[in-house]
Design a protein around this motif. Structure first.
Motif, mmCIF file in Angstrom:
data_model
loop_
_atom_site.group_PDB
_atom_site.id
_atom_site.type_symbol
_atom_site.label_atom_id
_atom_site.label_comp_id
_atom_site.label_asym_id
_atom_site.label_seq_id
_atom_site.Cartn_x
_atom_site.Cartn_y
_atom_site.Cartn_z
ATOM 1 N N SER A 1 47.564 -47.414 -22.132
ATOM 2 C CA SER A 1 48.250 -48.713 -22.125
ATOM 3 C C SER A 1 47.921 -49.522 -23.372
ATOM 4 C CB SER A 1 47.868 -49.516 -20.872
ATOM 5 O OG SER A 1 48.403 -48.915 -19.713
ATOM 6 N N PHE A 2 47.689 -48.849 -24.490
ATOM 7 C CA PHE A 2 47.270 -49.490 -25.735
ATOM 8 C C PHE A 2 48.509 -50.021 -26.461
ATOM 9 C CE2 PHE A 2 43.912 -48.839 -29.314
ATOM 10 C CZ PHE A 2 44.023 -50.188 -29.642
ATOM 11 N N GLU A 3 48.867 -51.256 -26.170
ATOM 12 C CA GLU A 3 50.115 -51.843 -26.706
ATOM 13 C C GLU A 3 50.157 -51.843 -28.218
ATOM 14 O OE1 GLU A 3 51.773 -55.043 -28.925
ATOM 15 O OE2 GLU A 3 49.835 -55.398 -27.950
ATOM 16 N N THR A 4 49.043 -52.164 -28.874
ATOM 17 C CA THR A 4 49.021 -52.207 -30.341
ATOM 18 C C THR A 4 49.395 -50.850 -30.926
ATOM 19 O OG1 THR A 4 47.335 -53.937 -30.361
ATOM 20 C CG2 THR A 4 47.587 -52.642 -32.365
ATOM 21 N N ALA A 5 48.859 -49.777 -30.365
ATOM 22 C CA ALA A 5 49.173 -48.430 -30.864
ATOM 23 C C ALA A 5 50.636 -48.090 -30.623
ATOM 24 C CB ALA A 5 48.261 -47.406 -30.201
ATOM 25 N N PHE A 6 51.173 -48.471 -29.472
ATOM 26 C CA PHE A 6 52.591 -48.236 -29.192
ATOM 27 C C PHE A 6 53.476 -48.949 -30.212
ATOM 28 C CE2 PHE A 6 51.337 -46.906 -24.875
ATOM 29 C CZ PHE A 6 52.171 -45.811 -24.718
ATOM 30 N N ASN A 7 53.126 -50.196 -30.531
ATOM 31 C CA ASN A 7 53.944 -50.975 -31.456
ATOM 32 C C ASN A 7 53.918 -50.366 -32.854
ATOM 33 O OD1 ASN A 7 55.645 -52.991 -32.326
ATOM 34 N ND2 ASN A 7 54.220 -54.668 -31.960
ATOM 35 N N TRP A 8 52.749 -49.912 -33.289
ATOM 36 C CA TRP A 8 52.667 -49.287 -34.600
ATOM 37 C C TRP A 8 53.382 -47.934 -34.623
ATOM 38 C CZ3 TRP A 8 51.768 -51.368 -39.091
ATOM 39 C CH2 TRP A 8 51.050 -52.574 -39.152
ATOM 40 N N LEU A 9 53.353 -47.209 -33.510
ATOM 41 C CA LEU A 9 54.125 -45.963 -33.441
ATOM 42 C C LEU A 9 55.611 -46.253 -33.585
ATOM 43 C CD1 LEU A 9 52.283 -43.933 -30.662
ATOM 44 C CD2 LEU A 9 52.729 -43.167 -32.990
ATOM 45 N N ASN A 10 56.065 -47.300 -32.914
ATOM 46 C CA ASN A 10 57.459 -47.725 -33.065
ATOM 47 C C ASN A 10 57.788 -47.954 -34.530
ATOM 48 O OD1 ASN A 10 59.847 -49.608 -33.099
ATOM 49 N ND2 ASN A 10 58.256 -51.175 -33.130
ATOM 50 N N PHE A 11 56.921 -48.635 -35.227
ATOM 51 C CA PHE A 11 57.167 -49.043 -36.606
ATOM 52 C C PHE A 11 57.087 -47.848 -37.567
ATOM 53 C CE2 PHE A 11 56.051 -52.232 -40.123
ATOM 54 C CZ PHE A 11 57.373 -52.620 -40.250
ATOM 55 N N VAL A 12 56.051 -46.999 -37.391
ATOM 56 C CA VAL A 12 55.868 -45.878 -38.319
ATOM 57 C C VAL A 12 56.969 -44.832 -38.124
ATOM 58 C CG1 VAL A 12 54.318 -44.052 -39.077
ATOM 59 C CG2 VAL A 12 53.393 -46.288 -38.483
ATOM 60 N N TYR A 13 57.358 -44.586 -36.880
ATOM 61 C CA TYR A 13 58.476 -43.663 -36.665
ATOM 62 C C TYR A 13 59.745 -44.172 -37.349
ATOM 63 C CZ TYR A 13 56.521 -40.218 -33.433
ATOM 64 O OH TYR A 13 55.803 -39.179 -32.893
ATOM 65 N N LEU A 14 59.962 -45.483 -37.319
ATOM 66 C CA LEU A 14 61.131 -46.061 -37.979
ATOM 67 C C LEU A 14 61.063 -45.829 -39.483
ATOM 68 C CD1 LEU A 14 63.677 -47.716 -37.231
ATOM 69 C CD2 LEU A 14 62.367 -49.779 -37.751
ATOM 70 N N LEU A 15 59.892 -46.020 -40.049
ATOM 71 C CA LEU A 15 59.718 -45.870 -41.498
ATOM 72 C C LEU A 15 59.817 -44.414 -41.950
ATOM 73 C CD1 LEU A 15 56.847 -48.431 -41.833
ATOM 74 C CD2 LEU A 15 58.899 -48.496 -43.236
#
Length: 610
Positions: free
Chosen positions: A403-417
């Motif tokens: 449930s690590f929200e920060t890691a989920f958000n960065w995964l969202n961002f890095v996958y986009l990039l």
């Protein structure tokens, strides 16, 4: 009759005995593996692999028991041993088997036995296969999450008590609960608002979309600490469990309370805790109470995500490390603060005595299974444009803390990039679910929605981020981008101008949109007068060639714009995202050129980490 004979044949060939011994041995082995492997810090996949191999071995053990028999002369096939048994029986006892063999019934019986055994074997293989498939289909933070829970800020009930200890207990409890894959735990940034807002539990549960709420109070008295905690069923506003913990005030006892709370709550929710999760729950990262107080205060400051708070958080983390050099979480989150300072250009990073990578390496050396350290490493790799390594580290963080929200958000961002916008959208939705009231958990997913052709959803998310944190300059920069995309030019101009007034030092960071260029572009679109002053392109940093090219595109000078785009040598965040997904009106002409495909290949190479 044949079934009875088949049952006797299974007993004679020791199939039942082998099955029983194998099942007991397998069960004991799996328990030992689940207990010992996490202690030895072996990877989680090794537990699954050995469990699968043990299960696969079961039908093979049955086949061996059916086909072979252990005798004083060694291993013999059952058919060979059968003949010997039949001969002995015939000579010494004259039993019915000889008669059956003479009458021709024995081959028929043997064929029936073989067919029946094959049917049983197929059923066992199918059941084992289904179990293995279910085991392998479980994903960290995914399919096993069944129950949703939010831990509201604990209340300090004595004005002389330390609020840092109170917040630290809540943070520690949430971190441990977040390590259990059977739970979906709402982030602390989304629960903080309920420290000052009085609402019915049922309403809070509805706002956070959770079934369960944890509330509590903390009181310090001399050298004692008293913690009261309650588990409440949100929709019914019904308390189902409560307990008081009174201990001597030491860091070890604080961690014990957090551990016991976690296990009590998981038990009430009938949520399974794996051996690896149990190891994570039982961790005691600090031996020094002052270090723990400083750490908790640093975490509270970092959560505010303002320039002043982030800069101040470093001092507290450094104090914690000075008090307890083996405090792994303090090292890991210190690294995160240092990354943001450099990321947003809040201060000269060379003024600090330690670098982010040194802090991360220290944290991982102290605890290789620390989710916060892997997340910080993932964020650092992102700033280095190493997409694959960033994704690998962030996935490891989610594996350790589902449930690590920060890691989920960065995964969202890095996958986009890195060009995987569909995968990005998946993690964007997870981020919002885990942290509905965190501005960053709304802001960065908005970019994913825009890239995936959902501009209205993107606008909705960024507007929600603005409502939550109206003084965050980056919110207005991205709001302006989405409004420009939606051809809401007047609104976009206002948003860009607001961003320009709020961003301050961030304007010089390559990670923030060049809002002043966007102001100029939007004014051109509205046929406003051009702002005074001309840009000397010779003085532009390499990454700013993109913004100059974008401005030339807005002026209709596509050839000059193409030359600027071709001169980009530093594909930071905004040239990357914009070239891939945004500004269709300004970049459509360039995207039709062969040079565009070349630039996309260069972007992918730049973010490959090679």
């Amino acid at each position: 009759m044949r079934l009875r004979k088949f049952y006797d044949e299974l007993k004679r060939r020791n199939v039942f005995r082998v099955a029983t011994v194998y099942a007991v041995t397998a069960w004991v082995s799996i328990q030992v593996i689940n207990t010992v492997f996490p202690i030895l810090k072996l990877p989680a996949w090794s537990v699954t692999l050995l469990t699968v191999l043990i299960i696969i071995g079961f039908p093979f053990a049955l086949i061996f028991a059916w086909a072979f028999e252990l005798t004083p002369d060694g291993i013999k096939t059952s058919s060979t041993n059968d003949s010997k048994v039949d001969n002995v029986d015939a000579l010494n006892e004259g039993d019915d088997r000889k008669k059956a063999a003479e009458s021709g019934d024995e081959p028929a019986n043997q064929a029936f036995f073989n067919r029946a055994f094959k049917v049983i074997l197929v059923v066992i293989i199918l059941v084992s296969g289904m179990y293995i498939w279910n085991l392998s289909s479980e994903e960290p933070g995914g399919s096993r999450q069944q129950q949703s829970i939010a831990v509201l800020p604990f209340e300090t009930i004595d004005g002389t008590s330390s609020t840092s200890i109170t917040s630290g207990i809540q943070v520690g409890l949430m971190t441990r609960l977040s390590s259990i894959s059977g739970l979906r735990v709402i982030s602390r940034t989304s629960t903080l608002q309920y420290a000052s807002i009085i609402k019915p539990v049922s309403e809070i549960g509805e706002e956070l979309s959770v079934e369960w709420i944890v509330r509590g109070e903390v009181q310090e008295a001399s050298d004692q600490i008293l913690v009261n905690a309650r588990l409440i069923h949100a929709s019914e506003d019904r308390q189902v469990w409560a307990k008081d913990y009174q201990r001597r005030l030491t860091s070890e006892n604080i961690f014990d309370i957090q551990n016991e709370l976690t296990r009590e709550i998981a038990g009430e929710l009938q949520t399974r805790i794996s051996a690896e999760e149990s190891t994570l729950i039982d961790r005691k990262p600090a031996d020094n109470l002052k270090a723990y107080r400083d750490f908790a205060q640093g975490v509270s400051l970092l959560e505010q995500r303002t320039q002043q708070a982030i800069l101040l958080s470093v001092d507290y983390f450094m104090n914690a490390i000075e008090e307890d050099p083996d405090f792994a979480p303090a090292w890991a989150i210190l690294a995160e603060s240092l990354i943001y300072i450099k990321y947003y250009n809040y201060a000269d990073i060379n003024d600090y005595s330690i670098t982010a990578i040194e802090a991360i390496e220290t944290a991982l050396e102290l605890n290789p299974n620390l989710a916060e350290a892997h997340a910080s490493l993932g964020i650092l790799r992102y700033t280095e444009k190493n997409g694959p390594e960033a994704i690998r580290s962030l996935h490891r963080a989610v594996e350790l803390q589902p449930s690590f929200e920060t890691a989920f958000n960065w995964l969202n961002f890095v996958y986009l990039l890195t060009g995987n916008r569909e995968q990005s959208l998946k993690y964007a939705a997870e981020t919002i679910e885990l942290s509905p009231f965190a501005p960053a958990a709304r802001l960065y997913p908005s970019l994913s929605y825009l890239a995936n052709g959902q501009p209205e959803m993107a606008l909705q998310q960024v507007q929600r981020a603005r409502e939550i944190q109206p003084e965050w300059g980056e919110v207005y920069a991205i709001l302006g981008l989405i409004q420009y995309h939606n051809q809401q030019y007047e609104n976009a101009l206002e948003s860009f101008q607001t961003a320009d007034s709020l961003i301050a030092n961030e304007i010089s960071s390559i990670w923030v949109p060049d809002v002043r260029t966007m102001v100029e572009i939007t004014r051109l679109k509205l046929n406003y007068e051009e702002l005074p002053g001309q840009t000397d392109m010779r003085l532009l940093p390499k990454e700013n060639r993109f913004w100059e090219g974008l401005k030339l595109s807005a002026q209709g000078e596509h050839e000059r714009a193409a030359k600027e785009f071709e001169n980009i040598q530093e594909y930071s965040m905004w040239p990357n995202l914009s070239m891939r997904y945004y500004f269709p009106e300004l970049l459509s002409e360039f995207r039709s050129r062969p040079e565009y495909e070349k630039i996309i290949l260069e972007i992918e190479e730049a973010w490959s980490g090679e």
